[in-house]
Design an enzyme around this catalytic site. Structure first.
Site, PDB file in Angstrom:
ATOM      1  N   ARG A 175      -0.537  55.887 -41.237  1.00  0.00           N
ATOM      2  CA  ARG A 175      -0.321  56.250 -42.642  1.00  0.00           C
ATOM      3  C   ARG A 175      -0.861  57.645 -42.976  1.00  0.00           C
ATOM      4  O   ARG A 175      -1.412  57.872 -44.044  1.00  0.00           O
ATOM      5  CB  ARG A 175      -0.939  55.196 -43.568  1.00  0.00           C
ATOM      6  CG  ARG A 175      -0.400  53.789 -43.345  1.00  0.00           C
ATOM      7  CD  ARG A 175       1.098  53.721 -43.603  1.00  0.00           C
ATOM      8  NE  ARG A 175       1.621  52.388 -43.314  1.00  0.00           N
ATOM      9  CZ  ARG A 175       2.182  52.033 -42.157  1.00  0.00           C
ATOM     10  NH1 ARG A 175       2.308  52.931 -41.180  1.00  0.00           N
ATOM     11  NH2 ARG A 175       2.633  50.811 -41.975  1.00  0.00           N
ATOM     12  N   SER A 225       3.179  47.893 -50.763  1.00  0.00           N
ATOM     13  CA  SER A 225       1.903  47.462 -50.206  1.00  0.00           C
ATOM     14  C   SER A 225       0.796  48.406 -50.691  1.00  0.00           C
ATOM     15  O   SER A 225       0.852  49.608 -50.455  1.00  0.00           O
ATOM     16  CB  SER A 225       1.971  47.465 -48.676  1.00  0.00           C
ATOM     17  OG  SER A 225       0.756  47.029 -48.117  1.00  0.00           O
ATOM     18  N   GLU A 295      -3.446  52.441 -49.943  1.00  0.00           N
ATOM     19  CA  GLU A 295      -2.331  53.123 -49.288  1.00  0.00           C
ATOM     20  C   GLU A 295      -1.548  53.922 -50.322  1.00  0.00           C
ATOM     21  O   GLU A 295      -1.000  54.968 -50.025  1.00  0.00           O
ATOM     22  CB  GLU A 295      -1.425  52.084 -48.613  1.00  0.00           C
ATOM     23  CG  GLU A 295      -0.291  52.649 -47.802  1.00  0.00           C
ATOM     24  CD  GLU A 295       0.412  51.581 -47.000  1.00  0.00           C
ATOM     25  OE1 GLU A 295       1.641  51.450 -47.163  1.00  0.00           O
ATOM     26  OE2 GLU A 295      -0.249  50.868 -46.228  1.00  0.00           O
TER      27      GLU A 295
END
Length: 307
Positions: A175, A225, A295
């Site tokens: 990520r 998410s 995130e």
């Protein structure tokens, strides 16, 4: 000040693509976010570069907004210029090489290449983001990620220069990428895929799509998410085991369908959403002594500042 920006930017892009005090909840997947001082949509890479150079030359804050799938814009909105690249959405397939502009949805790229019998992007068939966003965060799902298929990426630097970065130069990790860490803007990407069996590709996409629709709360606005996966753990499992599903602040709620998602269930504000994130982090820390890292990006101002 805003009127001057409007006049100047209307000389760079189509005047219809420059707006003052544009509500950003129209452009985010959470349906949250206050106004942008000036909202600009570029139709070409050259226009995007010119907008960035204008902002830098005049010391104006500038922020790139993709399709708003992995962020929360605070209720006060964004100061300065918000640059949107959603009109840069061309997809071109040449053999096993795929050229996709930053504004194209990664889902659309996945479907387009699958229809041509190309394998490698099946994992992206359910990722609700743009190619640019997927590049910046090295998006992944179902065991695959952008790093597996990327060849190179054309980016716009914070100074307004257009450069091409190789896979190695992109420094892709979990990520993360140099695009995000350096504050670059992805303009287009080249993917290298492989020829595959059409039936296998179709079945894989069908399976991933079923998993997504059956397990994710797609009926409500959300940022996707919310938390990164802690080492050796799963964020959703930690949240579920903390008894947080169905809990929230104001109109925001931890999904009862998937604990890793926070939904805008009932006209939530961005403050509701962010406070729900903080509540989840606090309780998981208390119960398991694990710090959940977001995130999603949280950007903007808490309140509108009049200029």
């Amino acid at each position: 000040m805003k009127l001057q920006w409007l006049q100047d930017l209307s000389k760079i892009v189509n005047p219809q693509n420059v707006k003052i005090d544009e509500p950003l909840n129209k452009y985010t997947m959470t349906k949250l976010g206050g106004p942008a001082d000036v909202f600009v949509m570029a139709e070409t890479e050259e226009q995007a570069a010119a907008v960035v150079k204008y902002a830098r030359a005049n010391d104006i804050p500038i922020f790139l907004l993709g399709n708003g799938s992995n962020m929360v814009v605070r209720d006060g909105g964004m100061r300065g210029i918000v640059l949107n690249l959603s009109m840069l959405d061309q997809i071109h397939i040449d053999g096993t090489t795929v050229h996709a502009q930053a504004g194209a949805l990664i889902i659309d790229v996945s479907k387009a290449v699958a229809a041509e019998g190309l394998s490698g992007l099946e994992f992206a068939c359910g990722i609700p983001g743009s190619v640019g966003g997927a590049m910046a965060m090295n998006a992944g799902a179902y065991g695959g990620e952008i790093n597996d298929v990327i060849h190179s990426c054309k980016v716009l630097t914070f100074e307004g220069d257009i450069v091409v970065l190789s896979k190695q130069q992109l420094e892709l990790g979990y990520r993360k990428s140099i695009i995000a860490s350096k504050g670059y803007y992805a303009l287009s990407s080249i993917f290298e895929l492989t020829k595959g069996d059409q039936q296998t590709i179709d079945l894989t996409i069908e399976d991933f799509t079923f998993k997504r629709t059956s397990k994710q709360p797609l009926e409500y606005p959300s940022a996707g998410s919310v938390f990164k996966r802690p080492p050796g753990q799963f964020a959703g499992k930690l949240i579920q085991d903390s008894g947080l599903q169905g809990m929230g602040v104001g109109g925001a709620e931890v999904s009862t369908k998937h604990a890793g998602f926070i939904i805008n269930k009932n006209n939530a504000t961005a403050t509701d959403y962010i406070e729900t994130i903080r509540m989840v982090q606090r309780i998981v820390k208390e119960k398991f002594d694990i710090d959940l890292e977001t995130e999603v990006k949280i950007v903007g101002e808490d309140r509108i500042i009049i200029k």
